[in-house]
Design an enzyme around this catalytic site. Structure first.
Site, short mmCIF file in Angstrom:
data_model
loop_
_atom_site.label_atom_id
_atom_site.label_comp_id
_atom_site.label_asym_id
_atom_site.label_seq_id
_atom_site.Cartn_x
_atom_site.Cartn_y
_atom_site.Cartn_z
N GLU A 43 0.83 -1.21 0.00
CA GLU A 43 0.00 0.00 0.00
C GLU A 43 0.86 1.25 0.00
O GLU A 43 1.81 1.36 0.79
CB GLU A 43 -0.91 -0.01 1.23
CG GLU A 43 -2.27 0.56 0.96
CD GLU A 43 -3.05 -0.29 -0.04
OE1 GLU A 43 -3.17 0.14 -1.20
OE2 GLU A 43 -3.53 -1.36 0.34
N ALA A 133 -14.87 3.19 -1.76
CA ALA A 133 -14.59 2.05 -0.88
C ALA A 133 -13.14 1.61 -0.94
O ALA A 133 -12.78 0.58 -0.37
CB ALA A 133 -15.50 0.87 -1.26
N SER A 137 -12.91 2.15 -8.03
CA SER A 137 -14.02 2.36 -8.95
C SER A 137 -13.62 3.30 -10.08
O SER A 137 -14.07 3.13 -11.23
CB SER A 137 -15.24 2.90 -8.20
OG SER A 137 -14.93 4.13 -7.55
N ASP A 182 -3.67 0.81 -9.68
CA ASP A 182 -5.09 0.55 -9.85
C ASP A 182 -5.45 0.29 -11.31
O ASP A 182 -6.17 -0.66 -11.63
CB ASP A 182 -5.91 1.73 -9.32
CG ASP A 182 -5.76 1.90 -7.82
OD1 ASP A 182 -5.22 0.99 -7.17
OD2 ASP A 182 -6.19 2.95 -7.31
#
Length: 394
Positions: A43, A133, A137, A182
């Site tokens: 992360e 979240a 997305s 991502d």
């Protein structure tokens, strides 16, 4: 309420194609899909040229699209109010307030800026990827749009180039300084695998992730909260990492090895505020490698403590957790999870918990009970099974 639930309404290419027809009066030329992602470990390492290990979720964004000859954009989402967003040819400029439509519009802009022969577009989007979240997305939306444009205009782009263009859209057009993870996960993940990505040279390895075969599940706990300081704090941490790298004389914090960490921290005495950031990035890159070693050895259970250590580092050193994420992680661990951590940028969003099949119900119930007792909205809990990356569906 079931122990785990799908996120979003039922959808599929036929439904999305029919919605396109209802909006534009004719059928689409095709329908393309791109998934959300959950990051198993790694992360905030992607913008430090480090290592990440995401997997694609079964939740997807579907893009029904048709080309236009006038260069204009007409953009519509089944998940956003306000009807069709129209952007005339020549009015596509970074920083323009287009709301959600900035993401697909930015992809068109990035492709045109790259000199690609991309014309106009009619686009309708449906998604089951939860927004806010920490499950990417926005990247799913961007990559689905990029793949649709690639198909409509015969661009012949590779998956990593699609991801790069989608990232440029988010960085330069929308203004979010995200790394490449991502979009790459949305474009390149494969069913049954996690994607080990070196974000410096973009080499990747598909790592088998058969948790079901080992009697395990990876639960995603969507806290349904997103704190307002997230975007500014993300930019601050990225700037802090870059400042530390310059002070240490390295291209990126990825170049500080795990064994070099004590010396690096000593060299940052004058920049005490960035020392915890450096400690997180260096140890997190090491944790990615350790998780890979456990998976390669066929010992996924042994990865659990590494996930938990990653959460402690994100909470204490990188300071991007929040009360809801800590509650989800601590409760899952107390109820029997083998490991748990926040996933995504932080300040809300989701956590993941590695659990035995037999403990799934207990962990899920415990988390929901704890959230109710704390006065939080009920979290959304579902099982992450590694799905496919972006592809055409109709």
């Amino acid at each position: 309420m079931p122990a785990h639930e799908a996120a979003g309404p039922p959808h599929g290419p036929a439904r999305t194609g029919a919605a396109f027809h209802a909006v534009y009066g004719a059928g689409p030329a095709g329908v393309w899909a791109a998934p959300g992602r959950v990051n198993l470990i790694g992360e905030h390492t992607d913008y430090n040229d480090g290592f990440v290990l995401p997997l694609a979720l079964p939740h997807t964004t579907l893009a029904a699209a048709a080309p236009r000859t006038d260069g204009a954009l007409r953009l519509h989402s089944g998940d956003a109010p306000g009807g069709v967003v129209e952007v005339p040819y020549g009015a596509l400029t970074p920083g323009r307030d287009l709301g959600w439509a900035a993401y697909p519009a930015g992809v068109v802009w990035a492709m045109r800026e790259a000199g690609l022969p991309v014309g106009g577009l009619d686009l309708h989007l449906d998604s089951t990827v939860p927004t806010g979240a920490g499950l990417s997305s926005s990247a799913a939306l961007e990559v689905a749009t990029a793949l649709a444009l690639d198909g409509l205009y015969g661009l012949g782009l590779g998956r990593q180039e699609l991801a790069r263009l989608a990232q440029r859209a988010e960085n330069a057009f929308v203004g979010v300084p995200c790394g490449i993870m991502d979009q790459t996960a949305a474009a390149r993940c494969t069913t049954g695998h996690a994607l080990l990505l070196d974000t410096r040279d973009l080499t990747a390895r598909q790592v088998p992730l058969d948790l079901t075969g080992h009697g395990l599940r990876l639960l995603v706990i969507d806290t349904r909260v997103r704190h307002a300081l997230a975007d500014g704090a993300y930019a601050e941490r990225r700037a802090g990492c870059e400042r530390a790298a310059r002070h240490l004389g390295v291209p990126a914090l990825r170049d500080i090895g795990y064994g070099q960490l004590p010396d690096a921290l000593d060299a940052l005495t004058e920049l005490s505020g960035v020392r915890p950031l450096v400690r997180h990035i260096v140890t997190e890159n090491h944790r990615v490698q350790e998780v890979i070693a456990r998976l390669d050895a066929g010992e996924p259970r042994a990865a659990g403590p590494l996930l938990t250590a990653g959460h402690a580092s994100l909470r204490d050193d990188f300071a991007v957790s929040c009360a809801e994420l800590d509650l989800a992680v601590d409760t899952a661990l107390a109820a029997g999870a083998l490991g748990a951590r926040m996933t995504g940028g932080g300040f809300g969003g989701s956590a993941v918990a590695l659990v035995e099949d037999a403990a799934e119900q207990e962990v899920t119930a415990a988390v929901r009970t704890a959230f109710a007792a704390a006065g939080h909205a009920a979290p959304r809990v579902f099982t992450a099974r590694p799905g496919p990356g972006a592809h055409r569906v109709a």
